[in-house]
Motif scaffolding. Structure first.
Motif, PDB file in Angstrom:
ATOM      1  N   GLU A 108      -0.335  52.651 -81.103  1.00 59.54           N
ATOM      2  CA  GLU A 108       0.984  52.132 -81.432  1.00 59.54           C
ATOM      3  C   GLU A 108       1.648  51.640 -80.161  1.00 59.54           C
ATOM      4  O   GLU A 108       1.339  52.112 -79.069  1.00 59.54           O
ATOM      5  CB  GLU A 108       1.856  53.234 -82.042  1.00 59.54           C
ATOM      6  CG  GLU A 108       1.318  53.819 -83.312  1.00 59.54           C
ATOM      7  CD  GLU A 108       2.155  54.993 -83.819  1.00 59.54           C
ATOM      8  OE1 GLU A 108       1.933  55.371 -84.972  1.00 59.54           O
ATOM      9  OE2 GLU A 108       2.999  55.522 -83.075  1.00 59.54           O
ATOM     10  N   TYR A 109       2.573  50.707 -80.323  1.00 63.89           N
ATOM     11  CA  TYR A 109       3.349  50.194 -79.195  1.00 63.89           C
ATOM     12  C   TYR A 109       4.792  50.627 -79.401  1.00 63.89           C
ATOM     13  O   TYR A 109       5.386  50.343 -80.429  1.00 63.89           O
ATOM     14  CB  TYR A 109       3.228  48.675 -79.107  1.00 63.89           C
ATOM     15  CG  TYR A 109       1.807  48.257 -78.822  1.00 63.89           C
ATOM     16  CD1 TYR A 109       0.921  47.976 -79.857  1.00 63.89           C
ATOM     17  CD2 TYR A 109       1.335  48.200 -77.522  1.00 63.89           C
ATOM     18  CE1 TYR A 109      -0.387  47.632 -79.597  1.00 63.89           C
ATOM     19  CE2 TYR A 109       0.025  47.849 -77.262  1.00 63.89           C
ATOM     20  CZ  TYR A 109      -0.830  47.572 -78.293  1.00 63.89           C
ATOM     21  OH  TYR A 109      -2.133  47.239 -78.033  1.00 63.89           O
ATOM     22  N   VAL A 110       5.320  51.327 -78.404  1.00 64.64           N
ATOM     23  CA  VAL A 110       6.671  51.859 -78.500  1.00 64.64           C
ATOM     24  C   VAL A 110       7.519  51.182 -77.438  1.00 64.64           C
ATOM     25  O   VAL A 110       7.258  51.313 -76.241  1.00 64.64           O
ATOM     26  CB  VAL A 110       6.682  53.389 -78.276  1.00 64.64           C
ATOM     27  CG1 VAL A 110       8.087  53.932 -78.393  1.00 64.64           C
ATOM     28  CG2 VAL A 110       5.746  54.073 -79.258  1.00 64.64           C
ATOM     29  N   LYS A 111       8.524  50.435 -77.889  1.00 66.39           N
ATOM     30  CA  LYS A 111       9.434  49.763 -76.958  1.00 66.39           C
ATOM     31  C   LYS A 111      10.549  50.738 -76.588  1.00 66.39           C
ATOM     32  O   LYS A 111      11.196  51.301 -77.467  1.00 66.39           O
ATOM     33  CB  LYS A 111      10.020  48.519 -77.612  1.00 66.39           C
ATOM     34  CG  LYS A 111      10.917  47.710 -76.701  1.00 66.39           C
ATOM     35  CD  LYS A 111      11.411  46.475 -77.425  1.00 66.39           C
ATOM     36  CE  LYS A 111      12.148  45.520 -76.538  1.00 66.39           C
ATOM     37  NZ  LYS A 111      13.241  46.034 -75.800  1.00 66.39           N
ATOM     38  N   LEU A 112      10.741  50.933 -75.288  1.00 64.71           N
ATOM     39  CA  LEU A 112      11.833  51.799 -74.855  1.00 64.71           C
ATOM     40  C   LEU A 112      13.151  51.084 -75.115  1.00 64.71           C
ATOM     41  O   LEU A 112      13.268  49.873 -74.930  1.00 64.71           O
ATOM     42  CB  LEU A 112      11.667  52.166 -73.382  1.00 64.71           C
ATOM     43  CG  LEU A 112      10.397  52.974 -73.080  1.00 64.71           C
ATOM     44  CD1 LEU A 112      10.308  53.314 -71.606  1.00 64.71           C
ATOM     45  CD2 LEU A 112      10.341  54.244 -73.904  1.00 64.71           C
ATOM     46  N   ASN A 113      14.149  51.865 -75.528  1.00 65.51           N
ATOM     47  CA  ASN A 113      15.369  51.293 -76.071  1.00 65.51           C
ATOM     48  C   ASN A 113      16.157  50.405 -75.123  1.00 65.51           C
ATOM     49  O   ASN A 113      16.631  49.365 -75.520  1.00 65.51           O
ATOM     50  CB  ASN A 113      16.274  52.406 -76.606  1.00 65.51           C
ATOM     51  CG  ASN A 113      15.697  53.027 -77.852  1.00 65.51           C
ATOM     52  OD1 ASN A 113      15.143  52.353 -78.691  1.00 65.51           O
ATOM     53  ND2 ASN A 113      15.819  54.342 -77.974  1.00 65.51           N
ATOM     54  N   ASN A 114      16.337  50.792 -73.888  1.00 63.69           N
ATOM     55  CA  ASN A 114      17.172  50.026 -72.976  1.00 63.69           C
ATOM     56  C   ASN A 114      16.361  49.500 -71.805  1.00 63.69           C
ATOM     57  O   ASN A 114      15.336  50.068 -71.442  1.00 63.69           O
ATOM     58  CB  ASN A 114      18.314  50.896 -72.442  1.00 63.69           C
ATOM     59  CG  ASN A 114      19.235  51.355 -73.547  1.00 63.69           C
ATOM     60  OD1 ASN A 114      19.599  50.585 -74.420  1.00 63.69           O
ATOM     61  ND2 ASN A 114      19.596  52.625 -73.531  1.00 63.69           N
TER      62      ASN A 114
END
Length: 168
Positions: A64-70
């Motif tokens: 999975e690819y998880v984009k960090l929020n900020n």
């Protein structure tokens, strides 16, 4: 009278040509990709998102690819003041099902990522041609080590999805 009628006739001809082209170019066997299936179109044909994991260079089926929020903002210090700011956005490639762990540990991840990027800035990593392959590889490797110190072997890779430098 002809001046008023001509735009209407042209609009009807254009609309009819567009509908005709759409019907003519529609696939005959109904192989229209469904957006709900998360289809990904590649140069070699149509693959679903699940199929795209099979060609993962890390061998991680179901990653999975998880984009960090900020975004991360890193100041580049001169002798007495901030000379520039580097803004970066990061994503993590993790084993399937590990995205909730990433979000749960995001404050710690942000802390170690910021420390790595501050260290990179302090050794001149964001000076000159900072997006060259060697410099980016050094930064990615350091970020991957930092991510694994927080999340363990669930982290496959760190992706720098955006990076920009703004001089003051």
């Amino acid at each position: 009278m002809l001046k008023k009628l001509l735009p209407i006739v042209l609009a009807l001809i254009g609309t009819g040509a567009g509908v005709g082209a759409g019907l003519f170019l529609m696939p005959a066997n109904g192989d229209v990709p469904d957006v709900a299936d998360n289809a990904v179109v590649k140069s070699d044909g149509l693959h679903t998102a699940a199929d795209s994991h099979k060609s993962d260079p890390h061998g991680g089926e179901g990653n999975e690819y998880v984009k960090l929020n900020n975004q991360f903002v890193i100041p580049i210090m001169g002798a007495k003041r901030v000379e520039a700011l580097v803004v970066a956005a990061l994503s993590l490639e993790v084993s399937g099902g590990a995205s909730q762990t990433v979000y749960a540990r995001e404050p710690k991840l942000r802390d170690v990522f910021l420390q790595v990027m501050f260290d990179h800035a302090n050794i001149g990593g964001f000076e000159g041609s900072f997006t060259s392959g060697d410099r980016m590889e050094i930064l990615r490797s350091a970020l991957l080590d930092a991510a694994r110190s927080v999340l363990g072997s669930d982290v496959q890779d760190v992706l720098i999805t955006e990076i920009a430098r703004q001089d003051a």
